[in-house]
Every structure is written in C-alpha cells, then in structure tokens.
Design a protein around this motif. Sequence first.
Motif, mmCIF file in Angstrom:
data_model
loop_
_atom_site.group_PDB
_atom_site.id
_atom_site.type_symbol
_atom_site.label_atom_id
_atom_site.label_comp_id
_atom_site.label_asym_id
_atom_site.label_seq_id
_atom_site.Cartn_x
_atom_site.Cartn_y
_atom_site.Cartn_z
ATOM 1 N N CYS A 1 7.148 -23.203 54.984
ATOM 2 C CA CYS A 1 6.019 -24.088 55.295
ATOM 3 C C CYS A 1 5.026 -23.883 54.210
ATOM 4 O O CYS A 1 4.382 -22.633 53.892
ATOM 5 C CB CYS A 1 5.613 -24.219 56.580
ATOM 6 N N LEU A 2 4.737 -24.853 53.412
ATOM 7 C CA LEU A 2 3.303 -24.577 52.579
ATOM 8 C C LEU A 2 2.107 -25.393 53.167
ATOM 9 O O LEU A 2 2.298 -26.570 53.673
ATOM 10 C CB LEU A 2 3.830 -25.509 51.260
ATOM 11 N N MET A 3 1.189 -24.703 53.214
ATOM 12 C CA MET A 3 -0.181 -24.873 53.938
ATOM 13 C C MET A 3 -1.483 -24.959 52.958
ATOM 14 O O MET A 3 -1.456 -23.983 52.232
ATOM 15 C CB MET A 3 -0.501 -23.970 55.070
ATOM 16 N N HIS A 4 -1.901 -25.963 53.247
ATOM 17 C CA HIS A 4 -3.349 -26.114 52.016
ATOM 18 C C HIS A 4 -4.475 -27.205 52.748
ATOM 19 O O HIS A 4 -3.907 -27.912 53.763
ATOM 20 C CB HIS A 4 -2.901 -26.579 50.976
ATOM 21 N N SER A 5 -5.536 -26.999 52.519
ATOM 22 C CA SER A 5 -6.491 -27.533 53.184
ATOM 23 C C SER A 5 -6.938 -28.780 52.301
ATOM 24 O O SER A 5 -6.787 -28.832 51.019
ATOM 25 C CB SER A 5 -7.591 -26.884 53.890
ATOM 26 N N LEU B 1 0.559 -15.830 48.759
ATOM 27 C CA LEU B 1 -0.793 -16.603 49.032
ATOM 28 C C LEU B 1 -1.463 -16.811 47.724
ATOM 29 O O LEU B 1 -1.722 -15.917 46.875
ATOM 30 C CB LEU B 1 -1.672 -15.467 49.942
ATOM 31 N N HIS B 2 -1.658 -18.137 47.475
ATOM 32 C CA HIS B 2 -2.402 -18.777 46.217
ATOM 33 C C HIS B 2 -3.855 -18.984 46.811
ATOM 34 O O HIS B 2 -4.141 -18.948 47.927
ATOM 35 C CB HIS B 2 -1.698 -19.987 45.649
ATOM 36 N N PRO B 3 -4.648 -19.253 45.621
ATOM 37 C CA PRO B 3 -6.310 -19.465 46.097
ATOM 38 C C PRO B 3 -6.285 -20.684 46.908
ATOM 39 O O PRO B 3 -7.248 -21.053 47.914
ATOM 40 C CB PRO B 3 -6.755 -19.541 44.559
ATOM 41 N N ALA B 4 -5.242 -21.744 46.598
ATOM 42 C CA ALA B 4 -5.497 -23.125 47.272
ATOM 43 C C ALA B 4 -4.492 -23.345 48.223
ATOM 44 O O ALA B 4 -4.526 -24.082 49.166
ATOM 45 C CB ALA B 4 -5.284 -24.319 46.247
ATOM 46 N N HIS B 5 -3.429 -22.641 48.461
ATOM 47 C CA HIS B 5 -2.402 -22.660 49.389
ATOM 48 C C HIS B 5 -1.591 -21.441 49.771
ATOM 49 O O HIS B 5 -1.692 -20.509 49.275
ATOM 50 C CB HIS B 5 -1.381 -23.797 49.054
ATOM 51 N N ALA B 6 -0.949 -21.470 50.901
ATOM 52 C CA ALA B 6 -0.015 -20.490 51.295
ATOM 53 C C ALA B 6 1.335 -20.687 51.514
ATOM 54 O O ALA B 6 1.525 -21.881 51.979
ATOM 55 C CB ALA B 6 -0.481 -19.579 52.287
ATOM 56 N N VAL B 7 2.326 -20.084 51.198
ATOM 57 C CA VAL B 7 3.735 -20.253 51.670
ATOM 58 C C VAL B 7 4.141 -19.403 52.908
ATOM 59 O O VAL B 7 3.942 -18.063 52.555
ATOM 60 C CB VAL B 7 4.759 -20.325 50.501
ATOM 61 N N PRO C 1 -4.641 -31.303 46.562
ATOM 62 C CA PRO C 1 -5.579 -31.351 47.413
ATOM 63 C C PRO C 1 -7.026 -31.956 46.789
ATOM 64 O O PRO C 1 -7.849 -32.449 47.261
ATOM 65 C CB PRO C 1 -5.917 -29.843 47.676
ATOM 66 N N LEU C 2 -6.852 -31.823 45.350
ATOM 67 C CA LEU C 2 -8.013 -32.850 44.780
ATOM 68 C C LEU C 2 -7.770 -34.081 44.488
ATOM 69 O O LEU C 2 -8.623 -34.715 44.350
ATOM 70 C CB LEU C 2 -7.920 -31.986 43.206
ATOM 71 N N ASP C 3 -6.512 -34.500 44.575
ATOM 72 C CA ASP C 3 -6.302 -35.978 44.416
ATOM 73 C C ASP C 3 -5.331 -36.400 45.379
ATOM 74 O O ASP C 3 -4.079 -36.647 45.296
ATOM 75 C CB ASP C 3 -5.786 -36.462 43.299
ATOM 76 N N PRO C 4 -5.757 -36.523 46.974
ATOM 77 C CA PRO C 4 -4.561 -36.708 47.945
ATOM 78 C C PRO C 4 -3.651 -38.085 47.961
ATOM 79 O O PRO C 4 -3.086 -38.308 48.602
ATOM 80 C CB PRO C 4 -5.544 -36.255 49.163
ATOM 81 N N TYR C 5 -4.592 -38.936 47.224
ATOM 82 C CA TYR C 5 -4.004 -40.533 47.194
ATOM 83 C C TYR C 5 -2.799 -40.762 45.855
ATOM 84 O O TYR C 5 -2.224 -41.482 45.611
ATOM 85 C CB TYR C 5 -5.332 -41.463 46.974
ATOM 86 N N GLU C 6 -2.708 -39.652 45.212
ATOM 87 C CA GLU C 6 -1.553 -39.398 44.360
ATOM 88 C C GLU C 6 -0.653 -38.338 44.655
ATOM 89 O O GLU C 6 -0.608 -37.414 43.909
ATOM 90 C CB GLU C 6 -2.294 -39.234 42.737
ATOM 91 N N PRO C 7 0.129 -38.428 45.574
ATOM 92 C CA PRO C 7 1.017 -37.619 46.049
ATOM 93 C C PRO C 7 2.306 -37.383 44.953
ATOM 94 O O PRO C 7 2.573 -38.327 44.238
ATOM 95 C CB PRO C 7 1.740 -37.802 47.119
ATOM 96 N N ARG C 8 2.651 -36.214 44.645
ATOM 97 C CA ARG C 8 3.830 -35.716 43.714
ATOM 98 C C ARG C 8 5.256 -36.448 44.403
ATOM 99 O O ARG C 8 5.135 -36.641 45.766
ATOM 100 C CB ARG C 8 3.822 -34.380 43.697
#
Length: 146
Positions: free
Chosen positions: A142-146, A72-78, A25-32
């Motif tokens: 499903c992994l969800m993050h904003s 539930l993680h601070p930045a995403h949920a599964v 989420p901090l660098d959406p232009y560099e996907p894993r």
Amino acid sequence: MGVTYEYFGAPDRAAAARVPPLIDPLDPYEPRERPSNSYISNVKPETVSAMVLSLLGDTPREATPPLELVVLHPAHAVMQLPPILLEVLRNATDEELGAAAFIWSTVPDRRIPRDAYLLYRMLHDWTAFAHELHRAGDQLYCLMHS
C-alpha cells in the motif's frame, strides 16, 4: 484533503519501494496511468487487514499482523500488508463475504461504508484483486500519501 491509499502488487519489497504514486499530490486531477495490479481506496490498510483477517480468517482483531514499512519518502510511504491477507481473500466464499460485510457494517466509527451491500461489493472487489495478484506472483503493498 484526506489520505489516499493505493494498493498494488509487487514481486518483492525492493520493487515495491520503487513504485511512484499513481496520483500526484500536487495535481490530483492528472492521475498517472493506473497499472492493472492496483486498487485505489480511502480505506486504511489497517482496517482492511483487521476486517479480512478477523472476519474471514481465524485471527482475533487484536492479533492482526502489523503492516511493515517498506520505504518512507518525504511525500509518501509504502507499507507491506500481511501476506496471509491474500490467501484469506482468495479462499473466501460469497457467503463468507456477505456475513463479514454484515458484521463489519455494525461496527461503530469505522471510516468505511456503513452499508452492508457496499461493504460486500468492496470485499468482492478485494477477492478479485487478490486472485489477480496471486496469478502474477505478487505480494500486497500500500502506497499512502496525503
């Protein structure tokens, strides 16, 4: 920036909880690097479940099984999607996919493509994804993050 939904397969909930986001989420232009058992979409998992189970299965939309929180993680949920979802997708015929796409394209205010052909292609991709997960012995998460 909207929510990104990363659908993936894992053998169990413990393995699913350890899956990191494919898109940072901090660098959406560099996907894993994307694993072979993943599918990235802007369609909510609740919508996928309702569309598949109510139109391809025999489940009324209001009786669609709920998603289950895995972690539930601070930045995403599964979340785990209903296991029956993969079975319904694997057994769907092209005719059923076409009919479901047409019907779902007429439902107002769904944040999914409104064009029946685009919906058909999406459902067709989902059936291929369901077959791949089944061959691997995986469940759908499903992994969800904003």
